[in-house]
Design a protein around this motif. Structure first.
Motif, PDB file in Angstrom:
ATOM      1  N   VAL A   1       0.844  -1.204   0.000  1.00  0.00           N
ATOM      2  CA  VAL A   1       0.000   0.000   0.000  1.00  0.00           C
ATOM      3  C   VAL A   1       0.874   1.246   0.000  1.00  0.00           C
ATOM      4  O   VAL A   1       0.666   2.177  -0.785  1.00  0.00           O
ATOM      5  N   GLU A   2       1.870   1.276   0.885  1.00  0.00           N
ATOM      6  CA  GLU A   2       2.757   2.441   0.969  1.00  0.00           C
ATOM      7  C   GLU A   2       3.496   2.664  -0.344  1.00  0.00           C
ATOM      8  O   GLU A   2       3.648   3.803  -0.794  1.00  0.00           O
ATOM      9  N   ALA A   3       3.939   1.583  -0.976  1.00  0.00           N
ATOM     10  CA  ALA A   3       4.623   1.707  -2.274  1.00  0.00           C
ATOM     11  C   ALA A   3       3.661   2.207  -3.351  1.00  0.00           C
ATOM     12  O   ALA A   3       4.033   3.043  -4.181  1.00  0.00           O
ATOM     13  N   MET A   4       2.426   1.729  -3.330  1.00  0.00           N
ATOM     14  CA  MET A   4       1.458   2.156  -4.345  1.00  0.00           C
ATOM     15  C   MET A   4       1.060   3.615  -4.151  1.00  0.00           C
ATOM     16  O   MET A   4       0.721   4.300  -5.111  1.00  0.00           O
ATOM     17  N   GLN A   5       1.115   4.094  -2.917  1.00  0.00           N
ATOM     18  CA  GLN A   5       0.757   5.486  -2.673  1.00  0.00           C
ATOM     19  C   GLN A   5       1.852   6.466  -3.096  1.00  0.00           C
ATOM     20  O   GLN A   5       1.624   7.667  -3.059  1.00  0.00           O
ATOM     21  N   THR A   6       2.990   5.973  -3.537  1.00  0.00           N
ATOM     22  CA  THR A   6       4.019   6.879  -4.063  1.00  0.00           C
ATOM     23  C   THR A   6       3.705   7.289  -5.502  1.00  0.00           C
ATOM     24  O   THR A   6       4.277   8.250  -6.002  1.00  0.00           O
ATOM     25  N   TYR A   7       2.810   6.559  -6.138  1.00  0.00           N
ATOM     26  CA  TYR A   7       2.425   6.879  -7.516  1.00  0.00           C
ATOM     27  C   TYR A   7       1.553   8.135  -7.545  1.00  0.00           C
ATOM     28  O   TYR A   7       0.706   8.331  -6.682  1.00  0.00           O
ATOM     29  N   SER A   8       1.779   8.949  -8.556  1.00  0.00           N
ATOM     30  CA  SER A   8       0.876  10.074  -8.790  1.00  0.00           C
ATOM     31  C   SER A   8      -0.260   9.640  -9.705  1.00  0.00           C
ATOM     32  O   SER A   8      -1.373  10.145  -9.625  1.00  0.00           O
ATOM     33  N   GLU A   9       0.051   8.704 -10.590  1.00  0.00           N
ATOM     34  CA  GLU A   9      -0.938   8.197 -11.534  1.00  0.00           C
ATOM     35  C   GLU A   9      -0.717   6.707 -11.701  1.00  0.00           C
ATOM     36  O   GLU A   9       0.357   6.302 -12.160  1.00  0.00           O
ATOM     37  N   PRO A  10      -1.602   5.868 -11.317  1.00  0.00           N
ATOM     38  CA  PRO A  10      -2.866   6.193 -10.665  1.00  0.00           C
ATOM     39  C   PRO A  10      -2.662   6.552  -9.185  1.00  0.00           C
ATOM     40  O   PRO A  10      -1.736   6.070  -8.541  1.00  0.00           O
ATOM     41  N   PHE A  11      -3.559   7.381  -8.683  1.00  0.00           N
ATOM     42  CA  PHE A  11      -3.543   7.823  -7.298  1.00  0.00           C
ATOM     43  C   PHE A  11      -4.524   6.965  -6.506  1.00  0.00           C
ATOM     44  O   PHE A  11      -5.585   6.616  -7.019  1.00  0.00           O
ATOM     45  N   PHE A  12      -4.172   6.641  -5.267  1.00  0.00           N
ATOM     46  CA  PHE A  12      -5.008   5.762  -4.443  1.00  0.00           C
ATOM     47  C   PHE A  12      -5.281   6.354  -3.065  1.00  0.00           C
ATOM     48  O   PHE A  12      -4.377   6.883  -2.431  1.00  0.00           O
ATOM     49  N   TYR A  13      -6.511   6.193  -2.614  1.00  0.00           N
ATOM     50  CA  TYR A  13      -6.859   6.359  -1.208  1.00  0.00           C
ATOM     51  C   TYR A  13      -6.820   4.968  -0.586  1.00  0.00           C
ATOM     52  O   TYR A  13      -6.827   3.968  -1.302  1.00  0.00           O
ATOM     53  N   VAL A  14      -6.800   4.887   0.740  1.00  0.00           N
ATOM     54  CA  VAL A  14      -6.670   3.588   1.407  1.00  0.00           C
ATOM     55  C   VAL A  14      -7.701   3.438   2.519  1.00  0.00           C
ATOM     56  O   VAL A  14      -7.936   4.379   3.282  1.00  0.00           O
ATOM     57  N   VAL A  15      -8.307   2.267   2.586  1.00  0.00           N
ATOM     58  CA  VAL A  15      -9.069   1.843   3.755  1.00  0.00           C
ATOM     59  C   VAL A  15      -8.429   0.531   4.208  1.00  0.00           C
ATOM     60  O   VAL A  15      -7.985  -0.264   3.382  1.00  0.00           O
ATOM     61  N   ALA A  16      -8.344   0.337   5.522  1.00  0.00           N
ATOM     62  CA  ALA A  16      -7.627  -0.827   6.038  1.00  0.00           C
ATOM     63  C   ALA A  16      -8.305  -1.380   7.281  1.00  0.00           C
ATOM     64  O   ALA A  16      -8.846  -0.622   8.090  1.00  0.00           O
ATOM     65  N   ASN A  17      -8.242  -2.716   7.411  1.00  0.00           N
ATOM     66  CA  ASN A  17      -8.801  -3.356   8.602  1.00  0.00           C
ATOM     67  C   ASN A  17      -8.272  -2.695   9.869  1.00  0.00           C
ATOM     68  O   ASN A  17      -9.040  -2.404  10.781  1.00  0.00           O
ATOM     69  N   ASP A  18      -6.958  -2.483   9.948  1.00  0.00           N
ATOM     70  CA  ASP A  18      -6.362  -1.908  11.154  1.00  0.00           C
ATOM     71  C   ASP A  18      -6.906  -0.515  11.443  1.00  0.00           C
ATOM     72  O   ASP A  18      -7.177  -0.175  12.594  1.00  0.00           O
TER      73      ASP A  18
END
Length: 173
Positions: free
Chosen positions: A21-38
Motif C-alpha cells: 500500500v505504501e509503495a502504491m501510494q508513491t504513484y501520482s498516476e494512478p492515485f489511491f486512497y486507502v481503507v484498512a482493517n487496522d
C-alpha cells in the motif's frame, strides 16, 4: 462520472500488504486512497473489542467496504488492506464482498508470503502474535477469483506495486 477502481489486497498478517500500500501510494498516476482493517479496527473502543472482538470487527469491516464504495462512487481509486476470512460473524465473507461490490470495478490481489516468513516478520514487528498468520491462513476464504498475485518473499514492496499497476492498469499506460 466513472467509478474509481477498488483494489483489495488480500493476505494474512505480515504478508506485506501495508508495505505494498505504501509503495502504491508513491504513484501520482494512478492515485489511491486507502481503507484498512487496522484503521477501521481503531474506530472501536478497546472495552468493546475485549468484550466481543469478532462481533465489532465484523461490523466495522462491512462498513469499511461501504466506505470503499463511496470513494469509488466519487471516481476515486481505493486500496483495501484486508483479509478475506471465514468466521461465523462474516460467513460467507467472500460472497458478501462480491455482493457489496457488485457493479463496481473490484480487483482482488493475492498477497502471498510463506507462513514461516510471515511468522518471522510478526516476531520482528512485535505487535502481532507469532502464530497469527498461521491462524488466519486456516480460516482464509477459499476459491477466491484473483485478478493478480504477488509474492513478497520474492519481490520488494515496490516491485509488487509495479506488478499490480502493470497488471490492472495496463490499458492506461
Amino acid at each position: 462520472m466513472d467509478k474509481g477502481r477498488i483494489i483489495f489486497l488480500n493476505g494474512v498478517t505480515s504478508s506485506g500488504k501495508t508495505s505494498i500500500v505504501e509503495a502504491m501510494q508513491t504513484y501520482s498516476e494512478p492515485f489511491f486512497y486507502v481503507v484498512a482493517n487496522d484503521l477501521f479496527e481503531n474506530t472501536i473502543g478497546d472495552k468493546h473489542l475485549r468484550k466481543d472482538y469478532w462481533k465489532y470487527l465484523s461490523e466495522v469491516i462491512i462498513m469499511m467496504y461501504y466506505t470503499a464504495r463511496l470513494y469509488s462512487d466519487s471516481g476515486k481509486n481505493v486500496l483495501i488492506d484486508g483479509i478475506l476470512i471465514e468466521r461465523p460473524e462474516l460467513n460467507p465473507h467472500y460472497d458478501k464482498v462480491k455482493d457489496i461490490f457488485n457493479g463496481y470495478p473490484l480487483d482482488i490481489v493475492e498477497v502471498y508470503c510463506p507462513l514461516d516468513l510471515c511468522r518471522k516478520r510478526s516476531i520482528e514487528r512485535g505487535d502481532r502474535r507469532e502464530d497469527q498468520s498461521d491462524e488466519q491462513n486456516k480460516i482464509m476464504s477459499k476459491n477466491i477469483r484473483y485478478s493478480c498475485s504477488v509474492d513478497t518473499s520474492l519481490n520488494t514492496p515496490e516491485e509488487c506495486a509495479e506488478i499490480i499497476i502493470k497488471s490492472l492498469f495496463k490499458n492506461n499506460k
